[in-house]
Motif scaffolding. Structure first.
Motif, PDB file in Angstrom:
ATOM      1  N   ASN A  60       0.853  -1.186   0.000  1.00 40.78           N
ATOM      2  CA  ASN A  60       0.000   0.000   0.000  1.00 40.78           C
ATOM      3  C   ASN A  60       0.891   1.238   0.000  1.00 40.78           C
ATOM      4  O   ASN A  60       1.852   1.326   0.768  1.00 40.78           O
ATOM      5  CB  ASN A  60      -0.884  -0.023   1.245  1.00 40.78           C
ATOM      6  CG  ASN A  60      -1.869   1.123   1.255  1.00 40.78           C
ATOM      7  OD1 ASN A  60      -1.480   2.279   1.410  1.00 40.78           O
ATOM      8  ND2 ASN A  60      -3.137   0.802   1.114  1.00 40.78           N
ATOM      9  N   ALA A  61       0.585   2.192  -0.882  1.00 45.18           N
ATOM     10  CA  ALA A  61       1.465   3.352  -1.034  1.00 45.18           C
ATOM     11  C   ALA A  61       1.710   4.071   0.288  1.00 45.18           C
ATOM     12  O   ALA A  61       2.823   4.511   0.573  1.00 45.18           O
ATOM     13  CB  ALA A  61       0.875   4.315  -2.067  1.00 45.18           C
TER      14      ALA A  61
ATOM     15  N   ASP B 191       7.282  -0.085  -6.284  1.00 46.40           N
ATOM     16  CA  ASP B 191       6.839   0.966  -5.369  1.00 46.40           C
ATOM     17  C   ASP B 191       7.127   2.374  -5.881  1.00 46.40           C
ATOM     18  O   ASP B 191       6.799   3.347  -5.203  1.00 46.40           O
ATOM     19  CB  ASP B 191       7.524   0.789  -4.006  1.00 46.40           C
ATOM     20  CG  ASP B 191       7.065  -0.464  -3.291  1.00 46.40           C
ATOM     21  OD1 ASP B 191       5.924  -0.892  -3.542  1.00 46.40           O
ATOM     22  OD2 ASP B 191       7.854  -1.020  -2.507  1.00 46.40           O
TER      23      ASP B 191
ATOM     24  N   LYS C 144      -2.859   0.434  -9.863  1.00 48.15           N
ATOM     25  CA  LYS C 144      -2.294  -0.656  -9.059  1.00 48.15           C
ATOM     26  C   LYS C 144      -0.780  -0.773  -9.235  1.00 48.15           C
ATOM     27  O   LYS C 144      -0.214  -1.875  -9.337  1.00 48.15           O
ATOM     28  CB  LYS C 144      -2.972  -1.978  -9.421  1.00 48.15           C
ATOM     29  CG  LYS C 144      -4.456  -2.018  -9.094  1.00 48.15           C
ATOM     30  CD  LYS C 144      -5.068  -3.350  -9.473  1.00 48.15           C
ATOM     31  CE  LYS C 144      -6.515  -3.457  -8.986  1.00 48.15           C
ATOM     32  NZ  LYS C 144      -7.388  -2.424  -9.557  1.00 48.15           N
ATOM     33  N   GLY C 145      -0.122   0.377  -9.264  1.00 50.46           N
ATOM     34  CA  GLY C 145       1.329   0.388  -9.349  1.00 50.46           C
ATOM     35  C   GLY C 145       1.888   0.270 -10.753  1.00 50.46           C
ATOM     36  O   GLY C 145       3.102   0.429 -10.940  1.00 50.46           O
TER      37      GLY C 145
ATOM     38  N   GLY D 132       3.927   4.389  -6.559  1.00 54.42           N
ATOM     39  CA  GLY D 132       3.341   4.775  -5.280  1.00 54.42           C
ATOM     40  C   GLY D 132       4.135   5.881  -4.613  1.00 54.42           C
ATOM     41  O   GLY D 132       3.562   6.827  -4.067  1.00 54.42           O
TER      42      GLY D 132
ATOM     43  N   VAL E 211      -3.284  10.143  -5.427  1.00 55.49           N
ATOM     44  CA  VAL E 211      -3.507   8.862  -4.749  1.00 55.49           C
ATOM     45  C   VAL E 211      -4.507   8.001  -5.523  1.00 55.49           C
ATOM     46  O   VAL E 211      -4.337   6.778  -5.655  1.00 55.49           O
ATOM     47  CB  VAL E 211      -3.988   9.105  -3.306  1.00 55.49           C
ATOM     48  CG1 VAL E 211      -4.337   7.788  -2.630  1.00 55.49           C
ATOM     49  CG2 VAL E 211      -2.919   9.851  -2.499  1.00 55.49           C
ATOM     50  N   VAL E 212      -5.550   8.638  -6.058  1.00 55.47           N
ATOM     51  CA  VAL E 212      -6.576   7.892  -6.794  1.00 55.47           C
ATOM     52  C   VAL E 212      -5.983   7.188  -8.007  1.00 55.47           C
ATOM     53  O   VAL E 212      -6.258   6.005  -8.259  1.00 55.47           O
ATOM     54  CB  VAL E 212      -7.718   8.836  -7.220  1.00 55.47           C
ATOM     55  CG1 VAL E 212      -8.621   8.162  -8.260  1.00 55.47           C
ATOM     56  CG2 VAL E 212      -8.543   9.246  -6.013  1.00 55.47           C
TER      57      VAL E 212
ATOM     58  N   ASN F 103      -2.942   6.245  -8.536  1.00 48.91           N
ATOM     59  CA  ASN F 103      -2.084   5.143  -8.114  1.00 48.91           C
ATOM     60  C   ASN F 103      -2.928   3.910  -7.783  1.00 48.91           C
ATOM     61  O   ASN F 103      -2.579   2.778  -8.113  1.00 48.91           O
ATOM     62  CB  ASN F 103      -1.251   5.550  -6.907  1.00 48.91           C
ATOM     63  CG  ASN F 103      -0.401   4.410  -6.389  1.00 48.91           C
ATOM     64  OD1 ASN F 103       0.480   3.922  -7.077  1.00 48.91           O
ATOM     65  ND2 ASN F 103      -0.676   3.984  -5.170  1.00 48.91           N
ATOM     66  N   THR F 104      -4.064   4.133  -7.145  1.00 51.97           N
ATOM     67  CA  THR F 104      -4.961   3.020  -6.810  1.00 51.97           C
ATOM     68  C   THR F 104      -5.551   2.392  -8.074  1.00 51.97           C
ATOM     69  O   THR F 104      -5.630   1.163  -8.205  1.00 51.97           O
ATOM     70  CB  THR F 104      -6.094   3.517  -5.900  1.00 51.97           C
ATOM     71  OG1 THR F 104      -5.526   4.089  -4.716  1.00 51.97           O
ATOM     72  CG2 THR F 104      -7.024   2.379  -5.524  1.00 51.97           C
ATOM     73  N   MET F 105      -5.951   3.226  -9.024  1.00 52.09           N
ATOM     74  CA  MET F 105      -6.548   2.711 -10.259  1.00 52.09           C
ATOM     75  C   MET F 105      -5.545   1.903 -11.084  1.00 52.09           C
ATOM     76  O   MET F 105      -5.899   0.879 -11.684  1.00 52.09           O
ATOM     77  CB  MET F 105      -7.096   3.872 -11.082  1.00 52.09           C
ATOM     78  CG  MET F 105      -8.293   4.582 -10.444  1.00 52.09           C
ATOM     79  SD  MET F 105      -8.803   6.058 -11.364  1.00 52.09           S
ATOM     80  CE  MET F 105      -9.369   5.319 -12.908  1.00 52.09           C
TER      81      MET F 105
END
Length: 439
Positions: free
Chosen positions: A3-4, A147, A291-292, A150, A284-285, A287-289
């Protein structure tokens, strides 16, 4: 990929994050305090206010244009952590100069004070020029490949959260005696110096470099060595358009708040803060979409949406009910207006989509080249960005001189978003995440 946010627990990331966070906070605290002071206490004309903001923006950009090549060479040939410590030491001296200017202006020596504050802005631009390549180039050296996106997103999010807090702090400090602002900028410079000393070593990788101190030939060689690579060329062009858009928004926003939304300094700082936190959310959004994965897949749609929200913001500004003649809305009276919430939400949407657009592009710069070339790649990007932002600043001066108001200039920003989307679409077509990651 972890998780970032888990990166904030890592000794090899947290000190860098804190250092860049405090630097962005202090930089924005000082510059926003200066702009608000000039806008609300000195000038009484929207054109003069925009011109002063454009001048300040141009001075902050100039060092990126002249010194980015040298900064990239130094970062790729020396320990990046050692350079961070030198830069943070210089920040203390710069804030002493800026504080002297604020003091002079407050006690009546307006021209001397503005001159010293603008000189401090130029020095802060130099400070950022040497720190900028490091905060991105050090990530592939300190973090595993999975990473890096992230980490890049957190650096971007942290930068804009710092801008948020610095902007809000400047708005509220504007209501207090000036020595509060002076104490704050000097105090945070000292705290940042201590944080910078905790960044782990990041020694040179690759063969030694022969430094070229000529800003023109070194910049040309740096750009030539980078821009012939299609994916880097498209990434840099897209980022440059984004920062040109941001420059125009930064220049026109304080006059727009004062003269169109007829609001005071605190509203101006809160509105800029909403924009800042929106970019952090977007970072942040995305990065979540993703998935790295490093991909420009969502960048075209993001910046098209950004342009739509910019156009909507212009329409909302035109329908705004102005304060009574000679008065400005305070924060409480501003949010009580029927259009306040749509204005703030639209501004937030502009920022979120902007953050979603630009973060993956920075990840391209740091993961598609060898580690001993990352700082110079980021520096090449900074040179091109600086040129584009300078063009944006000059364009604002020229368009303002023709009598175009800030609400009309927002349509220019919306059109530029479409150009950015076209470039990002070409980037995505040229290089998907797997290809780029293999570099």
């Amino acid at each position: 990929m972890i998780n970032a946010l888990g990166l904030l627990k890592r000794r090899r990331f947290l000190p860098l994050f804190v250092t860049q966070f405090l630097g962005a906070f202090n930089d924005n605290l000082f510059k926003t305090s200066m702009v608000l002071f000039a806008t609300y206490a000195i000038f009484n004309d929207a054109g003069a206010e925009a011109n002063f903001n454009a001048l300040a923006t141009g001075l902050a950009i100039l060092p990126f244009f002249l010194l980015s090549a040298l900064s990239g060479q130094l970062a790729d040939s020396h320990d990046k952590a050692a350079i961070i410590r030198l830069v943070k030491t210089a920040e203390i001296g710069i804030m002493l100069v800026g504080s002297a200017g604020l003091l002079a202006a407050k006690i009546g020596h307006v021209h001397l004070g503005l001159g010293l504050m603008l000189f401090a802005v130029l020095l802060l631009g130099t400070h950022s020029t040497f720190f900028g390549p490091i905060k991105y180039a050090i990530l592939p050296q300190h973090l595993p490949p999975g990473d890096v996106l992230g980490g890049t997103g957190l650096v971007e999010a942290g930068t804009y959260l710092a801008i948020l807090l610095g902007t809000v702090a400047a708005g509220f400090l504007a209501k207090l005696p000036y020595w509060w602002t002076i104490g704050a900028v000097l105090g945070f410079a000292v705290i940042g110096w201590f944080a910078g000393r905790q960044v782990p070593p990041a020694p040179r990788e690759g063969p030694p470099l022969t430094l070229n101190y000529n800003p023109f030939t070194s910049s040309w060689r740096l750009i030539s060595a980078t821009m012939h690579i299609p994916r880097l060329f498209l990434s840099i062009c897209a980022i440059s358009f984004f920062w040109t858009i941001a420059t125009v928004l930064i220049i026109i926003f304080p006059p727009l708040v004062k003269n169109v939304l007829t609001a005071d300094e605190q509203v101006a700082s809160v509105a800029i803060a909403v924009f800042s936190v929106g970019v952090a959310i977007g970072s942040v959004v995305i990065n979540t979409m993703l998935k790295g994965r490093i991909s420009a897949r969502y960048s075209p749609a993001s910046v098209v949406a950004m342009g739509g929200f910019v156009a909507l913001f212009s329409f909302l500004s035109r329908g705004w009910t102005a304060a009574p003649a000679g008065q400005l809305y305070g924060f409480a009276s501003f949010v009580a207006q029927p259009g306040a919430i749509p204005v703030l939400l639209t501004l937030l949407a502009i920022a979120v989509t902007g953050g979603m657009f630009v973060v993956p592009l920075y990840a391209f710069l740091t993961t598609t080249v060898e580690k001993d070339q990352t700082a110079r790649t980021v520096a090449a990007n900074n040179v091109v960005n600086a040129g584009a932002m300078t063009i944006g600043s000059v364009a604002v001066l020229g368009i303002t001189g023709l009598g175009v108001g800030p609400e009309d200039m927002l349509f220019l920003v919306a059109a530029m978003c479409l150009v950015s989307a076209w470039i990002a679409r070409r980037l995505h077509a040229a290089c998907d995440s797997e290809t780029c990651a293999s570099g």
